[in-house]
Scaffold this active site. Structure first.
Site, PDB file in Angstrom:
ATOM      1  N   GLU A 118      33.473  16.300   0.302  1.00  0.00           N
ATOM      2  CA  GLU A 118      32.201  17.024   0.160  1.00  0.00           C
ATOM      3  C   GLU A 118      31.314  16.318  -0.875  1.00  0.00           C
ATOM      4  O   GLU A 118      30.094  16.233  -0.699  1.00  0.00           O
ATOM      5  CB  GLU A 118      32.511  18.470  -0.249  1.00  0.00           C
ATOM      6  CG  GLU A 118      31.403  19.460  -0.043  1.00  0.00           C
ATOM      7  CD  GLU A 118      30.905  19.553   1.408  1.00  0.00           C
ATOM      8  OE1 GLU A 118      29.689  19.409   1.593  1.00  0.00           O
ATOM      9  OE2 GLU A 118      31.726  19.738   2.325  1.00  0.00           O
ATOM     10  N   SER A 135      33.201  17.736   5.985  1.00  0.00           N
ATOM     11  CA  SER A 135      33.883  16.738   5.146  1.00  0.00           C
ATOM     12  C   SER A 135      35.121  16.190   5.845  1.00  0.00           C
ATOM     13  O   SER A 135      35.662  15.164   5.439  1.00  0.00           O
ATOM     14  CB  SER A 135      34.257  17.338   3.785  1.00  0.00           C
ATOM     15  OG  SER A 135      35.228  18.359   3.925  1.00  0.00           O
ATOM     16  N   HIS A 136      35.604  16.857   6.898  1.00  0.00           N
ATOM     17  CA  HIS A 136      36.792  16.371   7.615  1.00  0.00           C
ATOM     18  C   HIS A 136      36.548  16.278   9.118  1.00  0.00           C
ATOM     19  O   HIS A 136      37.480  16.389   9.914  1.00  0.00           O
ATOM     20  CB  HIS A 136      38.018  17.226   7.250  1.00  0.00           C
ATOM     21  CG  HIS A 136      38.447  16.961   5.834  1.00  0.00           C
ATOM     22  ND1 HIS A 136      37.787  17.515   4.761  1.00  0.00           N
ATOM     23  CD2 HIS A 136      39.391  16.141   5.321  1.00  0.00           C
ATOM     24  CE1 HIS A 136      38.336  17.069   3.640  1.00  0.00           C
ATOM     25  NE2 HIS A 136      39.313  16.232   3.951  1.00  0.00           N
TER      26      HIS A 136
HETATM   27  P1  NDP Z   1      36.255  25.309   0.542  1.00  0.00           P
HETATM   28  O1  NDP Z   1      36.125  25.364  -0.941  1.00  0.00           O
HETATM   29  O2  NDP Z   1      35.032  25.393   1.360  1.00  0.00           O
HETATM   30  O3  NDP Z   1      37.293  26.462   0.956  1.00  0.00           O
HETATM   31  C1  NDP Z   1      37.674  26.522   2.250  1.00  0.00           C
HETATM   32  C2  NDP Z   1      38.469  27.776   2.553  1.00  0.00           C
HETATM   33  O4  NDP Z   1      37.927  28.940   1.914  1.00  0.00           O
HETATM   34  C3  NDP Z   1      38.358  28.029   4.037  1.00  0.00           C
HETATM   35  O5  NDP Z   1      39.521  28.657   4.481  1.00  0.00           O
HETATM   36  C4  NDP Z   1      37.107  28.906   4.084  1.00  0.00           C
HETATM   37  O6  NDP Z   1      36.963  29.608   5.300  1.00  0.00           O
HETATM   38  C5  NDP Z   1      37.378  29.819   2.909  1.00  0.00           C
HETATM   39  N1  NDP Z   1      36.164  30.430   2.394  1.00  0.00           N
HETATM   40  C6  NDP Z   1      35.064  29.803   1.949  1.00  0.00           C
HETATM   41  N2  NDP Z   1      34.140  30.703   1.536  1.00  0.00           N
HETATM   42  C7  NDP Z   1      34.684  31.926   1.739  1.00  0.00           C
HETATM   43  C8  NDP Z   1      34.222  33.260   1.525  1.00  0.00           C
HETATM   44  N3  NDP Z   1      33.023  33.504   1.016  1.00  0.00           N
HETATM   45  N4  NDP Z   1      35.039  34.285   1.858  1.00  0.00           N
HETATM   46  C9  NDP Z   1      36.250  34.053   2.378  1.00  0.00           C
HETATM   47  N5  NDP Z   1      36.747  32.800   2.600  1.00  0.00           N
HETATM   48  C10 NDP Z   1      35.968  31.749   2.277  1.00  0.00           C
HETATM   49  O7  NDP Z   1      36.970  23.987   1.071  1.00  0.00           O
HETATM   50  P2  NDP Z   1      37.539  22.725   0.287  1.00  0.00           P
HETATM   51  O8  NDP Z   1      36.410  21.826  -0.004  1.00  0.00           O
HETATM   52  O9  NDP Z   1      38.413  23.150  -0.817  1.00  0.00           O
HETATM   53  O10 NDP Z   1      38.460  22.082   1.446  1.00  0.00           O
HETATM   54  C11 NDP Z   1      37.887  21.699   2.686  1.00  0.00           C
HETATM   55  C12 NDP Z   1      38.908  21.005   3.535  1.00  0.00           C
HETATM   56  O11 NDP Z   1      39.287  19.785   2.937  1.00  0.00           O
HETATM   57  C13 NDP Z   1      40.197  21.771   3.814  1.00  0.00           C
HETATM   58  O12 NDP Z   1      40.303  21.903   5.212  1.00  0.00           O
HETATM   59  C14 NDP Z   1      41.292  20.868   3.273  1.00  0.00           C
HETATM   60  O13 NDP Z   1      42.478  20.802   4.060  1.00  0.00           O
HETATM   61  C15 NDP Z   1      40.616  19.510   3.284  1.00  0.00           C
HETATM   62  N6  NDP Z   1      41.232  18.635   2.280  1.00  0.00           N
HETATM   63  C16 NDP Z   1      42.153  17.731   2.694  1.00  0.00           C
HETATM   64  C17 NDP Z   1      42.767  16.917   1.763  1.00  0.00           C
HETATM   65  C18 NDP Z   1      43.850  15.965   2.141  1.00  0.00           C
HETATM   66  O14 NDP Z   1      44.415  15.346   1.266  1.00  0.00           O
HETATM   67  N7  NDP Z   1      44.210  15.795   3.373  1.00  0.00           N
HETATM   68  C19 NDP Z   1      42.426  16.993   0.350  1.00  0.00           C
HETATM   69  C20 NDP Z   1      41.466  18.023   0.043  1.00  0.00           C
HETATM   70  C21 NDP Z   1      40.889  18.802   0.990  1.00  0.00           C
HETATM   71  P3  NDP Z   1      35.836  29.034   6.344  1.00  0.00           P
HETATM   72  O15 NDP Z   1      36.362  27.705   6.817  1.00  0.00           O
HETATM   73  O16 NDP Z   1      35.766  30.069   7.424  1.00  0.00           O
HETATM   74  O17 NDP Z   1      34.564  28.921   5.564  1.00  0.00           O
HETATM   75  O1  PYC Z   2      38.369  15.445   0.760  1.00  0.00           O
HETATM   76  O2  PYC Z   2      39.624  15.483  -1.033  1.00  0.00           O
HETATM   77  C1  PYC Z   2      39.407  15.146   0.128  1.00  0.00           C
HETATM   78  C2  PYC Z   2      40.446  14.405   0.863  1.00  0.00           C
HETATM   79  C3  PYC Z   2      41.420  13.623   0.351  1.00  0.00           C
HETATM   80  C4  PYC Z   2      42.146  13.147   1.413  1.00  0.00           C
HETATM   81  C5  PYC Z   2      41.597  13.634   2.539  1.00  0.00           C
HETATM   82  N1  PYC Z   2      40.563  14.418   2.180  1.00  0.00           N
END
Ligand code: NDP
Ligand code: PYC
Length: 338
Positions: free
Chosen positions: A188, A47-48
């Site tokens: 995602e 997703s990123h």
């Molecule tokens: P997830 O719900 O997949 O959670 C990710 C985190 O949880 C990771 O550190 C992952 O490690 C860990 N994790 C997942 N499954 C397990 C498990 N079974 N046991 C232990 N740890 C686990 O990700 P999100 O969808 O919430 O977020 C994904 C990305 O999106 C992030 O990097 C975030 O920074 C980015 N994002 C950015 C935004 C922005 O505004 N810039 C906004 C929202 C999200 P692993 O990677 O090893 O699986």
């Molecule tokens: O995936 O939620 C997201 C997000 C927002 C800004 C960058 N990533």
């Protein structure tokens, strides 16, 4: 025809840089952005990863982002660095501000960096990992656009508001977690929509407030927080700490500022760095060893640490390159000069 395309890591970086430059980004921004996108694709954070190039280029085309803004780094207070991104993307602002943040954390034990006026699209783990590489503990957070309903509500207030943490480990890569405070990153859901796949229950509600498994309906409705009221409170904290506390926009304000264009969110980011050597002096190594006991207790029972999947993906990608959907590859090729 294969539904996926294989790329070497060099190709990931080259295509990313070329797409960004063709989209109007300056060389410095293109390299800084390509760096985080390369890292995301390499670690299989789809997703990123390269998918984000589409949004970056669109945000520039829509006339929102300043594609050549030069961030200003300001030594604001003994423990505070401020970086004004001047409405450019955040990765260059982070890269410019990080050395002063690290220097201050080493001097004071705890330092903060506030990035203001940045367009933000990236995962946060590359940033906390980079700070951790200097032996510091790091915490980062940022709002986004108001897409997420508070627990108990049905209308978006919060952004997907990620929070990332990194802890240095003596004999290996750091302990890192990085997740949205929504049930899942919005990216995602967008990937599910592109692939024509349903989303799991619990990620979002439609515009009538009903649970939905349809990605398009979810994007038009409201996303849900993770962990109900707990994710909701954390999300509110992030709005406050990386919004009003640093004089920048909340997710609702970022959405209003966007004016329906659909560009990347524009707001601030707060990054904290802690130096264990200042907190603990000569005892630092002894206490860091105690932390290792906790990690052992987690993995010792078959549970995994956050980032373990990512580090494994990193090794796989270094050995074999990566695979991306053909549709994404074709969309990126269409952005390159002919
Ligand atoms: P997830 O719900 O997949 O959670 C990710 C985190 O949880 C990771 O550190 C992952 O490690 C860990 N994790 C997942 N499954 C397990 C498990 N079974 N046991 C232990 N740890 C686990 O990700 P999100 O969808 O919430 O977020 C994904 C990305 O999106 C992030 O990097 C975030 O920074 C980015 N994002 C950015 C935004 C922005 O505004 N810039 C906004 C929202 C999200 P692993 O990677 O090893 O699986
Ligand atoms: O995936 O939620 C997201 C997000 C927002 C800004 C960058 N990533």
């Amino acid at each position: 025809m294969s539904e996926e395309v294989s790329l070497s890591l060099d190709e990931v970086r080259r295509i990313s840089t070329d797409v960004l430059k063709a989209g109007g980004l300056s060389q410095e921004h293109a390299e800084a952005i390509a760096g985080v996108i390369y890292a995301g694709q390499r670690d299989e954070c789809h997703s990123h990863g390269m998918y984000r190039l589409l949004g970056c280029v669109r945000s520039v085309k829509e006339g929102k982002v300043n594609p050549s803004a030069l961030p200003d780094v300001v030594d604001h207070a003994p423990a505070i660095v401020r970086v004004n991104a001047h409405y450019g993307f955040s990765p260059l602002a982070f890269a410019r501000g990080r050395p002063l943040l690290v220097e201050k954390a080493r001097r004071t034990g705890l330092a903060a960096m506030a990035i203001n006026n940045c367009y933000h699209f990236s995962a946060l783990w590359p940033e906390v990992e980079a700070i951790c590489a200097d032996g510091l503990v790091a915490l980062a957070m940022t709002p986004s656009h108001s897409w997420v309903a508070p627990a108990g509500g049905k209308k978006p207030v919060f952004g997907t508001n990620p929070i990332a943490f990194a802890w240095p480990r003596p004999d290996g890569p750091p302990f890192v977690f990085d997740f949205a405070t929504s049930a899942i990153a919005r990216g995602e859901i967008e990937l599910h929509r592109r692939a024509g796949k349903p989303i799991p229950t619990g990620w979002a509600i439609d515009s009538e407030g009903n649970p939905t498994n349809d990605a398009t309906a979810a994007l038009a409705g409201a996303m849900l927080t993770f962990g109900g009221h707990k994710g909701s409170a954390l999300s509110a904290m992030i709005e406050l700490m990386a919004g009003p506390l640093i004089g920048d926009m909340t997710s609702a304000e970022s959405m209003a500022f966007d004016g329906g264009v659909g560009a990347a969110p524009c707001h601030g980011e707060l990054i904290l760095a802690f130096d264990p050597n200042v907190f603990l002096g000569a005892d630092a190594a002894q206490h860091v060893a105690r932390a290792e006991k906790m990690f052992d207790a987690i993995v010792g029972q078959g549970a995994r640490l956050p980032s373990q999947r990512r580090y494994e993906a990193r090794e796989r990608s270094k050995a074999n390159g990566v695979r991306i959907p053909r549709a994404l590859y074709d969309d990126l090729q269409a952005l390159l000069p002919r």
